[in-house]
Design a protein around this motif. Structure first.
Motif, PDB file in Angstrom:
ATOM      1  N   ILE A 221       1.012  -1.470   0.145  1.00  0.00           N
ATOM      2  CA  ILE A 221       0.186  -0.130   0.032  1.00  0.00           C
ATOM      3  C   ILE A 221       0.996   1.118  -0.057  1.00  0.00           C
ATOM      4  O   ILE A 221       0.676   2.358  -0.642  1.00  0.00           O
ATOM      5  CB  ILE A 221      -0.966  -0.102   1.320  1.00  0.00           C
ATOM      6  CG1 ILE A 221      -2.046  -1.116   0.883  1.00  0.00           C
ATOM      7  CG2 ILE A 221      -1.750   1.341   1.519  1.00  0.00           C
ATOM      8  CD1 ILE A 221      -3.176  -1.143   2.226  1.00  0.00           C
ATOM      9  N   PHE A 222       1.954   1.348   0.624  1.00  0.00           N
ATOM     10  CA  PHE A 222       2.547   2.405   0.873  1.00  0.00           C
ATOM     11  C   PHE A 222       3.845   2.531  -0.565  1.00  0.00           C
ATOM     12  O   PHE A 222       4.671   3.612  -0.677  1.00  0.00           O
ATOM     13  CB  PHE A 222       3.854   2.222   1.897  1.00  0.00           C
ATOM     14  CG  PHE A 222       3.149   2.045   3.258  1.00  0.00           C
ATOM     15  CD1 PHE A 222       2.352   3.239   3.515  1.00  0.00           C
ATOM     16  CD2 PHE A 222       3.160   1.235   3.930  1.00  0.00           C
ATOM     17  CE1 PHE A 222       1.733   3.513   4.989  1.00  0.00           C
ATOM     18  CE2 PHE A 222       2.511   1.360   5.297  1.00  0.00           C
ATOM     19  CZ  PHE A 222       1.909   2.180   5.632  1.00  0.00           C
ATOM     20  N   ASN A 223       3.569   1.658  -1.397  1.00  0.00           N
ATOM     21  CA  ASN A 223       4.287   1.654  -2.963  1.00  0.00           C
ATOM     22  C   ASN A 223       3.072   1.867  -3.750  1.00  0.00           C
ATOM     23  O   ASN A 223       3.704   1.652  -5.179  1.00  0.00           O
ATOM     24  CB  ASN A 223       5.155   0.471  -2.857  1.00  0.00           C
ATOM     25  CG  ASN A 223       6.356   0.378  -2.132  1.00  0.00           C
ATOM     26  OD1 ASN A 223       7.150   1.466  -1.793  1.00  0.00           O
ATOM     27  ND2 ASN A 223       6.621  -0.774  -1.359  1.00  0.00           N
ATOM     28  N   MET A 224       2.009   2.202  -3.422  1.00  0.00           N
ATOM     29  CA  MET A 224       0.930   2.302  -4.621  1.00  0.00           C
ATOM     30  C   MET A 224       0.974   3.669  -4.962  1.00  0.00           C
ATOM     31  O   MET A 224       0.337   4.610  -4.554  1.00  0.00           O
ATOM     32  CB  MET A 224      -0.372   1.988  -3.853  1.00  0.00           C
ATOM     33  CG  MET A 224      -1.565   1.575  -4.718  1.00  0.00           C
ATOM     34  SD  MET A 224      -2.883   1.228  -3.837  1.00  0.00           S
ATOM     35  CE  MET A 224      -2.640  -0.409  -3.072  1.00  0.00           C
ATOM     36  N   SER A 225       1.720   3.797  -6.250  1.00  0.00           N
ATOM     37  CA  SER A 225       1.965   5.204  -6.675  1.00  0.00           C
ATOM     38  C   SER A 225       0.572   5.890  -7.004  1.00  0.00           C
ATOM     39  O   SER A 225       0.509   7.208  -7.116  1.00  0.00           O
ATOM     40  CB  SER A 225       2.773   5.088  -7.984  1.00  0.00           C
ATOM     41  OG  SER A 225       2.201   4.392  -8.837  1.00  0.00           O
ATOM     42  N   THR A 244      10.063   5.027   3.787  1.00  0.00           N
ATOM     43  CA  THR A 244      10.126   5.506   2.482  1.00  0.00           C
ATOM     44  C   THR A 244       8.794   5.778   1.878  1.00  0.00           C
ATOM     45  O   THR A 244       8.406   6.071   0.591  1.00  0.00           O
ATOM     46  CB  THR A 244      10.366   4.341   1.511  1.00  0.00           C
ATOM     47  OG1 THR A 244       9.839   3.338   1.657  1.00  0.00           O
ATOM     48  CG2 THR A 244      12.051   4.076   1.812  1.00  0.00           C
ATOM     49  N   ILE A 245       7.742   6.005   2.769  1.00  0.00           N
ATOM     50  CA  ILE A 245       6.295   6.350   2.531  1.00  0.00           C
ATOM     51  C   ILE A 245       6.239   7.485   1.582  1.00  0.00           C
ATOM     52  O   ILE A 245       5.279   7.280   0.470  1.00  0.00           O
ATOM     53  CB  ILE A 245       5.637   6.550   3.932  1.00  0.00           C
ATOM     54  CG1 ILE A 245       4.111   6.615   3.761  1.00  0.00           C
ATOM     55  CG2 ILE A 245       6.166   7.326   4.611  1.00  0.00           C
ATOM     56  CD1 ILE A 245       3.257   6.689   4.943  1.00  0.00           C
ATOM     57  N   GLY A 246       6.983   8.340   1.872  1.00  0.00           N
ATOM     58  CA  GLY A 246       6.787   9.530   0.758  1.00  0.00           C
ATOM     59  C   GLY A 246       7.378   9.473  -0.699  1.00  0.00           C
ATOM     60  O   GLY A 246       6.517   9.836  -1.585  1.00  0.00           O
ATOM     61  N   HIS A 247       8.135   8.626  -0.770  1.00  0.00           N
ATOM     62  CA  HIS A 247       8.740   8.218  -2.295  1.00  0.00           C
ATOM     63  C   HIS A 247       7.737   7.324  -2.915  1.00  0.00           C
ATOM     64  O   HIS A 247       7.576   7.427  -4.135  1.00  0.00           O
ATOM     65  CB  HIS A 247       9.985   7.710  -2.026  1.00  0.00           C
ATOM     66  CG  HIS A 247      11.053   8.386  -1.320  1.00  0.00           C
ATOM     67  ND1 HIS A 247      11.564   9.542  -1.864  1.00  0.00           N
ATOM     68  CD2 HIS A 247      11.934   8.038  -0.124  1.00  0.00           C
ATOM     69  CE1 HIS A 247      12.645  10.269  -1.095  1.00  0.00           C
ATOM     70  NE2 HIS A 247      12.525   9.413  -0.034  1.00  0.00           N
ATOM     71  N   VAL A 265       6.866   8.080  14.237  1.00  0.00           N
ATOM     72  CA  VAL A 265       6.132   9.356  13.665  1.00  0.00           C
ATOM     73  C   VAL A 265       6.152   9.193  11.998  1.00  0.00           C
ATOM     74  O   VAL A 265       6.694   8.275  11.746  1.00  0.00           O
ATOM     75  CB  VAL A 265       7.260  10.289  14.117  1.00  0.00           C
ATOM     76  CG1 VAL A 265       7.105  10.646  15.667  1.00  0.00           C
ATOM     77  CG2 VAL A 265       8.392  10.303  13.479  1.00  0.00           C
ATOM     78  N   LEU A 266       5.331  10.292  11.634  1.00  0.00           N
ATOM     79  CA  LEU A 266       5.330  10.097  10.379  1.00  0.00           C
ATOM     80  C   LEU A 266       6.376  10.541   9.693  1.00  0.00           C
ATOM     81  O   LEU A 266       7.016  11.642  10.034  1.00  0.00           O
ATOM     82  CB  LEU A 266       4.094  11.414   9.905  1.00  0.00           C
ATOM     83  CG  LEU A 266       3.709  11.199   8.352  1.00  0.00           C
ATOM     84  CD1 LEU A 266       2.925   9.647   8.048  1.00  0.00           C
ATOM     85  CD2 LEU A 266       2.754  12.212   8.211  1.00  0.00           C
ATOM     86  N   PRO A 267       6.924   9.597   8.842  1.00  0.00           N
ATOM     87  CA  PRO A 267       8.443   9.751   8.247  1.00  0.00           C
ATOM     88  C   PRO A 267       8.349  11.169   7.420  1.00  0.00           C
ATOM     89  O   PRO A 267       7.369  11.574   6.709  1.00  0.00           O
ATOM     90  CB  PRO A 267       8.776   8.707   7.380  1.00  0.00           C
ATOM     91  CG  PRO A 267       7.997   7.630   7.690  1.00  0.00           C
ATOM     92  CD  PRO A 267       6.540   8.494   8.227  1.00  0.00           C
ATOM     93  N   ASN A 272       7.525  14.600   0.432  1.00  0.00           N
ATOM     94  CA  ASN A 272       8.157  14.743  -0.850  1.00  0.00           C
ATOM     95  C   ASN A 272       6.969  14.320  -1.851  1.00  0.00           C
ATOM     96  O   ASN A 272       7.054  14.499  -3.306  1.00  0.00           O
ATOM     97  CB  ASN A 272       9.044  13.476  -1.164  1.00  0.00           C
ATOM     98  CG  ASN A 272      10.364  13.474  -0.610  1.00  0.00           C
ATOM     99  OD1 ASN A 272      10.810  14.594  -0.357  1.00  0.00           O
ATOM    100  ND2 ASN A 272      11.037  12.673  -0.015  1.00  0.00           N
ATOM    101  N   SER A 273       5.696  14.081  -1.417  1.00  0.00           N
ATOM    102  CA  SER A 273       4.396  13.925  -2.136  1.00  0.00           C
ATOM    103  C   SER A 273       4.235  15.297  -2.749  1.00  0.00           C
ATOM    104  O   SER A 273       4.109  16.211  -2.303  1.00  0.00           O
ATOM    105  CB  SER A 273       3.253  13.322  -1.386  1.00  0.00           C
ATOM    106  OG  SER A 273       2.101  13.626  -2.117  1.00  0.00           O
TER     107      SER A 273
END
Length: 276
Positions: A221-225, A244-247, A265-267, A272-273
């Motif tokens: 889910i965290f790599n679902m662009s 790497t959640i933002g990437h 915490v939220l990275p 970067n989004s």
């Protein structure tokens, strides 16, 4: 309305039939006999109204006319294993007494008419192996487990089952819906882990809030662009958020995870989004 209205509605269906290789409807459905004696038709004796239209596995080809919505006493509808095609008419939503609907193994397209599954009496809805694109059954009183057969609707793009009383786990088979874009399951009584198969989809909108999900969030889910919105409020989710959640989520607009047991915490990478 009286019995002639039911007959007119069924003759409208007959008129839409383009192929009846067994000549069942073409010869049996006739105004010369009572509609209650037609093949596939059941009437209630007291009012002589049609309560069942069950014509499965007859190799019939055709489409559904809006007049079907006039069968106001209909309780059971089985059109499965035929070659019906086209969209279900909006008048389908007038069938408020339906308890059993089986439209599986046809070639229906488009969306499910709004209100089709609203009746509190609905017990079974089978839509597998069609080309439906949107299924919205939200804000009803549907119970039981989410049917695995939904995964057979391979053209499905929108699935809204939120605000019902579904129980059990999310079927892993939903991961087969490769065209799915929106998956709303919020405000049910679902539990268990979120299947990792969900992370293989290309969703834009995931809404799983206010259930009893546990375990960690699938890394996919965290790599679902494609993801723009992910809400998971008030569950029992634990674990860490990946650094790497933002990437992996360049298009995300909102991530709502409050009311869980997520550590850390939220990275900072979430900044970067492009849309955050």
């Amino acid at each position: 309305m009286n019995i002639s209205t039911d007959e007119t509605s069924l003759l409208a269906l007959k008129a839409r039939i383009t192929s009846d290789p067994n000549h069942i409807l073409s010869t049996n459905w006739s105004s010369s006999t009572s509609v209650c004696n037609w093949i596939g038709i059941t009437c209630v004796s007291r009012h002589q109204r049609v309560i069942a239209l069950n014509i499965p596995d007859m190799n019939i080809t055709g489409s559904i006319p809006p007049q079907i919505g006039n069968l106001s006493f209909l309780v059971s509808l089985d059109l499965s294993l035929n070659n019906f095609h086209g969209e279900l008419p909006p008048e389908f939503s007038h069938l408020r007494r339906l308890r059993d609907i089986d439209l599986s193994y046809n070639n229906f397209t488009g969306e499910i008419p709004m209100g089709l599954a609203t009746p509190q009496s609905l017990k079974r809805l089978s839509l597998g192996s069609n080309e439906l694109q949107a299924l919205g059954l939200h804000s009803n009183m549907l119970t039981g487990r989410i049917p695995r057969s939904i995964s057979e609707c391979s053209e499905l793009q929108v699935l809204w089952l939120n605000e019902n009383n579904f129980v059990g786990a999310i079927p892993r088979e939903l991961g087969n819906l490769q065209l799915l874009q929106e998956l709303h399951l919020s405000e049910n009584n679902l539990q268990g882990v979120i299947p990792y198969e969900i992370g293989s989809l290309k969703l834009t909108d995931i809404a799983f809030s206010r259930n009893n999900f546990s375990g960690s969030i699938p890394i996919g889910i965290f790599n679902m662009s494609s993801l723009e919105s992910f809400t998971l409020i008030d569950n029992h989710i634990s674990g860490d958020l990946p650094a790497t959640i933002g990437h992996g989520l360049p298009n995300v607009i909102e991530i709502l995870l409050s009311g869980n047991y997520i550590n850390g915490v939220l990275p900072s990478s979430i900044s970067n989004s492009s849309k955050a």
